[in-house]
Motif scaffolding. Structure first.
Motif, PDB file in Angstrom:
ATOM      1  N   LYS A 517      58.228 -14.405 -20.628  1.00  0.00           N
ATOM      2  CA  LYS A 517      59.585 -14.735 -21.046  1.00  0.00           C
ATOM      3  C   LYS A 517      60.403 -14.921 -19.783  1.00  0.00           C
ATOM      4  CE  LYS A 517      59.461 -12.530 -25.569  1.00  0.00           C
ATOM      5  NZ  LYS A 517      60.110 -11.590 -26.520  1.00  0.00           N
ATOM      6  N   THR A 518      60.881 -16.141 -19.597  1.00  0.00           N
ATOM      7  CA  THR A 518      61.483 -16.453 -18.306  1.00  0.00           C
ATOM      8  C   THR A 518      62.704 -17.355 -18.459  1.00  0.00           C
ATOM      9  OG1 THR A 518      61.017 -17.403 -16.126  1.00  0.00           O
ATOM     10  CG2 THR A 518      59.933 -18.436 -17.999  1.00  0.00           C
ATOM     11  N   GLU A 519      63.624 -17.228 -17.524  1.00  0.00           N
ATOM     12  CA  GLU A 519      64.747 -18.152 -17.435  1.00  0.00           C
ATOM     13  C   GLU A 519      64.286 -19.419 -16.706  1.00  0.00           C
ATOM     14  OE1 GLU A 519      68.122 -18.015 -18.370  1.00  0.00           O
ATOM     15  OE2 GLU A 519      67.529 -16.310 -19.629  1.00  0.00           O
ATOM     16  N   VAL A 520      64.679 -20.554 -17.214  1.00  0.00           N
ATOM     17  CA  VAL A 520      64.235 -21.825 -16.648  1.00  0.00           C
ATOM     18  C   VAL A 520      65.463 -22.633 -16.221  1.00  0.00           C
ATOM     19  CG1 VAL A 520      62.934 -23.945 -17.036  1.00  0.00           C
ATOM     20  CG2 VAL A 520      62.204 -21.807 -18.143  1.00  0.00           C
ATOM     21  N   ALA A 521      65.547 -22.934 -14.952  1.00  0.00           N
ATOM     22  CA  ALA A 521      66.676 -23.711 -14.432  1.00  0.00           C
ATOM     23  C   ALA A 521      66.738 -25.080 -15.101  1.00  0.00           C
ATOM     24  CB  ALA A 521      66.530 -23.870 -12.923  1.00  0.00           C
ATOM     25  N   THR A 522      67.919 -25.646 -15.129  1.00  0.00           N
ATOM     26  CA  THR A 522      68.131 -26.911 -15.823  1.00  0.00           C
ATOM     27  C   THR A 522      67.236 -28.026 -15.286  1.00  0.00           C
ATOM     28  OG1 THR A 522      70.423 -26.319 -16.288  1.00  0.00           O
ATOM     29  CG2 THR A 522      69.871 -28.653 -16.420  1.00  0.00           C
ATOM     30  N   ASP A 523      66.926 -27.982 -14.005  1.00  0.00           N
ATOM     31  CA  ASP A 523      66.124 -29.071 -13.421  1.00  0.00           C
ATOM     32  C   ASP A 523      64.646 -28.737 -13.308  1.00  0.00           C
ATOM     33  OD1 ASP A 523      66.239 -27.194 -11.423  1.00  0.00           O
ATOM     34  OD2 ASP A 523      66.760 -28.614  -9.830  1.00  0.00           O
ATOM     35  N   ARG A 524      64.173 -27.700 -14.041  1.00  0.00           N
ATOM     36  CA  ARG A 524      62.769 -27.298 -13.924  1.00  0.00           C
ATOM     37  C   ARG A 524      61.997 -27.564 -15.215  1.00  0.00           C
ATOM     38  NH1 ARG A 524      60.137 -21.343 -14.265  1.00  0.00           N
ATOM     39  NH2 ARG A 524      57.975 -21.987 -13.932  1.00  0.00           N
ATOM     40  N   LEU A 525      60.799 -28.102 -15.073  1.00  0.00           N
ATOM     41  CA  LEU A 525      59.832 -28.218 -16.151  1.00  0.00           C
ATOM     42  C   LEU A 525      58.666 -27.287 -15.823  1.00  0.00           C
ATOM     43  CD1 LEU A 525      58.516 -29.448 -18.682  1.00  0.00           C
ATOM     44  CD2 LEU A 525      57.676 -31.323 -17.226  1.00  0.00           C
ATOM     45  N   PRO A 526      58.491 -26.180 -16.536  1.00  0.00           N
ATOM     46  CA  PRO A 526      57.388 -25.266 -16.237  1.00  0.00           C
ATOM     47  C   PRO A 526      56.022 -25.906 -16.491  1.00  0.00           C
ATOM     48  CG  PRO A 526      59.081 -24.170 -17.540  1.00  0.00           C
ATOM     49  CD  PRO A 526      59.401 -25.642 -17.559  1.00  0.00           C
ATOM     50  N   VAL A 527      55.166 -25.873 -15.483  1.00  0.00           N
ATOM     51  CA  VAL A 527      53.804 -26.405 -15.566  1.00  0.00           C
ATOM     52  C   VAL A 527      52.861 -25.370 -14.969  1.00  0.00           C
ATOM     53  CG1 VAL A 527      52.238 -28.281 -14.916  1.00  0.00           C
ATOM     54  CG2 VAL A 527      54.667 -28.769 -15.302  1.00  0.00           C
ATOM     55  N   PHE A 528      51.740 -25.129 -15.639  1.00  0.00           N
ATOM     56  CA  PHE A 528      50.757 -24.153 -15.182  1.00  0.00           C
ATOM     57  C   PHE A 528      49.392 -24.823 -15.105  1.00  0.00           C
ATOM     58  CE2 PHE A 528      54.218 -21.991 -17.191  1.00  0.00           C
ATOM     59  CZ  PHE A 528      54.414 -20.822 -16.467  1.00  0.00           C
ATOM     60  N   GLU A 529      48.771 -24.719 -13.945  1.00  0.00           N
ATOM     61  CA  GLU A 529      47.442 -25.308 -13.748  1.00  0.00           C
ATOM     62  C   GLU A 529      46.376 -24.254 -13.991  1.00  0.00           C
ATOM     63  OE1 GLU A 529      44.711 -27.463 -10.278  1.00  0.00           O
ATOM     64  OE2 GLU A 529      46.792 -26.888  -9.864  1.00  0.00           O
ATOM     65  N   LEU A 530      45.394 -24.597 -14.812  1.00  0.00           N
ATOM     66  CA  LEU A 530      44.265 -23.700 -15.053  1.00  0.00           C
ATOM     67  C   LEU A 530      43.301 -23.824 -13.875  1.00  0.00           C
ATOM     68  CD1 LEU A 530      42.800 -21.748 -16.974  1.00  0.00           C
ATOM     69  CD2 LEU A 530      41.708 -23.749 -18.024  1.00  0.00           C
ATOM     70  N   ILE A 531      43.216 -22.775 -13.058  1.00  0.00           N
ATOM     71  CA  ILE A 531      42.381 -22.856 -11.861  1.00  0.00           C
ATOM     72  C   ILE A 531      41.061 -22.108 -12.039  1.00  0.00           C
ATOM     73  CG2 ILE A 531      44.272 -23.270 -10.270  1.00  0.00           C
ATOM     74  CD1 ILE A 531      44.307 -20.328  -9.572  1.00  0.00           C
ATOM     75  N   ARG A 532      40.975 -21.279 -13.080  1.00  0.00           N
ATOM     76  CA  ARG A 532      39.716 -20.591 -13.365  1.00  0.00           C
ATOM     77  C   ARG A 532      39.691 -20.175 -14.832  1.00  0.00           C
ATOM     78  NH1 ARG A 532      40.300 -16.699 -10.119  1.00  0.00           N
ATOM     79  NH2 ARG A 532      39.649 -17.889  -8.286  1.00  0.00           N
ATOM     80  N   ASN A 533      38.627 -20.526 -15.536  1.00  0.00           N
ATOM     81  CA  ASN A 533      38.496 -20.141 -16.941  1.00  0.00           C
ATOM     82  C   ASN A 533      38.225 -18.656 -17.078  1.00  0.00           C
ATOM     83  OD1 ASN A 533      38.891 -22.676 -18.201  1.00  0.00           O
ATOM     84  ND2 ASN A 533      36.824 -23.287 -17.589  1.00  0.00           N
TER      85      ASN A 533
END
Length: 533
Positions: A517-533
């Motif tokens: 649960k996080t605050e997201v700045a107006t100019d940010r799109l949260p993206v998460f890269e899966l680096i290990r299964n």
């Protein structure tokens, strides 16, 4: 396992019935179902009380006679059917062809792949890749029905002057004197060929809005009626033969009343495609936005050259676009796996409709429509812009971010006209972010053209049986990136990370499963890269 046993097992697991009476399927514990109509995807997985008859009703968007479940089951028929969910049971009724109920897969992804391979395999072809590689721009919200040469050129210049990259530009409705006439109206376009040549020089490819409608009481209408290329009306006589009918069907649609071309007649398809090719040759157009064609515009009283359901008429409209790599559709039936661009139905300028984008576009992929564009950024339903003294700037920013890492993104309302300097910068940042991921998006599009797998995927599709079937606020771009745009007025976002090790866009490594649960700045799109299964 010997061959005979395999065949016997498949017969048991894939039940095909030609009995057109209702079939009731018990929903397994924890089983969730999706499919049918894209525009109802925000109501999925289906809850008790949901019901839809697909015959003549595709909810104004893409649809297919397919239902898929998280337990690896799917239901398919070559024709539309009615289905409803109640008291732990899924009932399929009012079928018009044999029903397939297949239980041989293990989860949502494998059920989709099996159905796609069997019933709508991908053709190995892509639409024009510029649709993926650069943002698209549509003149609709800025000009509505006042499409004209001067303002189209001004819109294109403003795109570039405000730091946006040129891409596909779509000229929308009301460029002709009437529906069925394939020439630009002289009172608004002094030299349409020169206009399109200028747009090409600026770096744009140009698409033009068309529909299957023909305005009555016009020269073209009389020609097509004489050639019997229009849909006829049976006048209430269900036994009337097509060659005895003399009254054309007059269809009520959003722009009034028109006749409609009958594409069960090969000569009608030849005439219409010939007109489009004439437009390409004469005006140097690159492709077409093929609007309308909804199943509900083909009434039960309609008489066609060949007998066809309303849904089949809609599918035949889809075949027109196969001649043009630069194409876009909003209404579609049973054309999964084809190199056709689909756009989500026009959304209102509201947070409620923004929240529909993710479930709608991921469900489009589940029905075989991989090459799908979210609706125009900020909304494409022009009625919700009427009387608005001030648009919701934050909504437009979050809409741009939501679309940025989808297969395509399309602008219509001009961000530079309606946004403050700060919010415009946030939108341009989303466009720049898309440019960073464009090679991966193109890679996914090429792979999808071969495999049929969706480019954007629901969490349940990519991570089955982790309790994510009801998560509608995030999606997977391929198998590698989790994208979680803010889709509410508040800047707080709840993000569900599945099992694996994830690298966030702000450089943090996070071990899943985890709820953030996080605050997201107006100019940010949260993206998460899966680096290990």
């Amino acid at each position: 396992m010997n061959k005979a046993f395999k065949i016997a097992l498949l017969f048991v697991l894939s039940f095909v019935t030609s009995n057109l009476s209702a079939q009731t399927i018990a929903i397994k514990p924890g089983e969730k179902w999706f499919g049918g109509a894209v525009n109802d995807a925000h109501l999925m997985p289906f809850a008790d009380g949901y019901s839809l008859n697909l015959y003549g009703d595709t909810r104004g968007n893409q649809a297919a006679p397919l239902l898929v479940s998280t337990k690896g089951r799917f239901i398919w028929s070559e024709e539309p059917f009615k289905f409803s969910v109640s008291a732990g049971k899924l009932t399929v009724s009012e079928t018009h062809a044999a029903l397939v109920i297949d239980s041989s897969a293990k989860d949502l992804q494998s059920a989709f792949k099996l159905a796609a391979k069997r019933y709508f395999p991908s053709k190995g072809k892509l639409p024009d890749t510029l649709l993926f590689a650069k943002p698209q721009y549509n003149t609709w919200i800025e000009l509505v029905y006042n499409q004209n040469q001067k303002d189209i050129i001004s819109y294109a210049k403003a795109i570039i002057d405000n730091g946006f990259p040129p891409g596909v530009l779509m000229i929308d409705d009301n460029w002709a004197d009437y529906y069925g006439r394939f020439d630009f109206r002289a009172d608004r376009f002094t030299n349409a060929t020169a206009m399109i040549d200028s747009l090409h020089t600026m770096g744009f490819k140009v698409m033009l809005w068309v529909s299957p409608f023909v305005s009555p009481d016009t020269e073209v209408y009389r020609e097509l009626l004489a050639k019997r290329l229009l849909l006829f009306d049976n006048g209430g006589n269900a036994n009337l033969a097509w060659d005895k009918a003399d009254k054309p069907a007059i269809i009520s649609w959003w722009n009034g009343y028109s006749s409609v071309l009958d594409f069960t007649n090969p000569q009608a398809k030849e005439w219409f495609t010939g007109r489009l090719n004439y437009m390409v040759k004469t005006y140097h157009l690159d492709g077409f936005k093929l609007d309308a064609g909804d199943a509900d515009f083909y009434p039960a009283s309609g008489l066609s050259y060949k007998k066809a359901t309303p849904n089949e008429h809609s599918r035949l409209w889809g075949e027109i676009g196969l001649s043009f790599p630069l194409n876009e559709y909003r209404a579609m039936w049973k054309m999964g796996g084809e190199p056709l661009v689909e756009r989500l139905r026009d959304k209102q300028h509201t947070w409620v409709d923004l929240q529909k984008l993710i479930p709608h576009i991921t469900t489009a992929g589940l029905l075989g429509y991989q090459f799908t564009c979210p609706d125009m950024i900020g909304g494409g339903e022009f009625g919700s812009f009427i009387g608005e003294d001030k648009l919701d700037e934050q909504l437009i920013v979050r809409s741009a971010q939501s679309a940025a890492l989808m297969p395509m993104m399309q602008f219509s309302v001009a961000p530079w006209r309606v946004l403050s300097k700060q919010h415009l910068a946030a939108v341009k940042k989303a466009v720049a972010l898309r440019a960073k991921y464009t090679p991966y998006i193109l890679q996914l599009a090429k792979a999808s053209a071969q495999s049929g797998e969706p480019i954007v995927r629901s969490m349940e599709y990519q991570f089955p049986n982790q309790g994510l079937a009801d998560v509608k606020g995030q999606f997977m771009l391929g198998s590698k990136y989790l994208v979680a745009p803010v889709i509410t007025k508040e800047n707080c976002k709840t993000i569900y990370l599945p099992k694996g090790t994830w690298l966030s866009d702000d450089g943090k490594k996070i071990k899943g499963p985890k709820v953030l649960k996080t605050e997201v700045a107006t100019d940010r799109l949260p993206v998460f890269e899966l680096i290990r299964n």
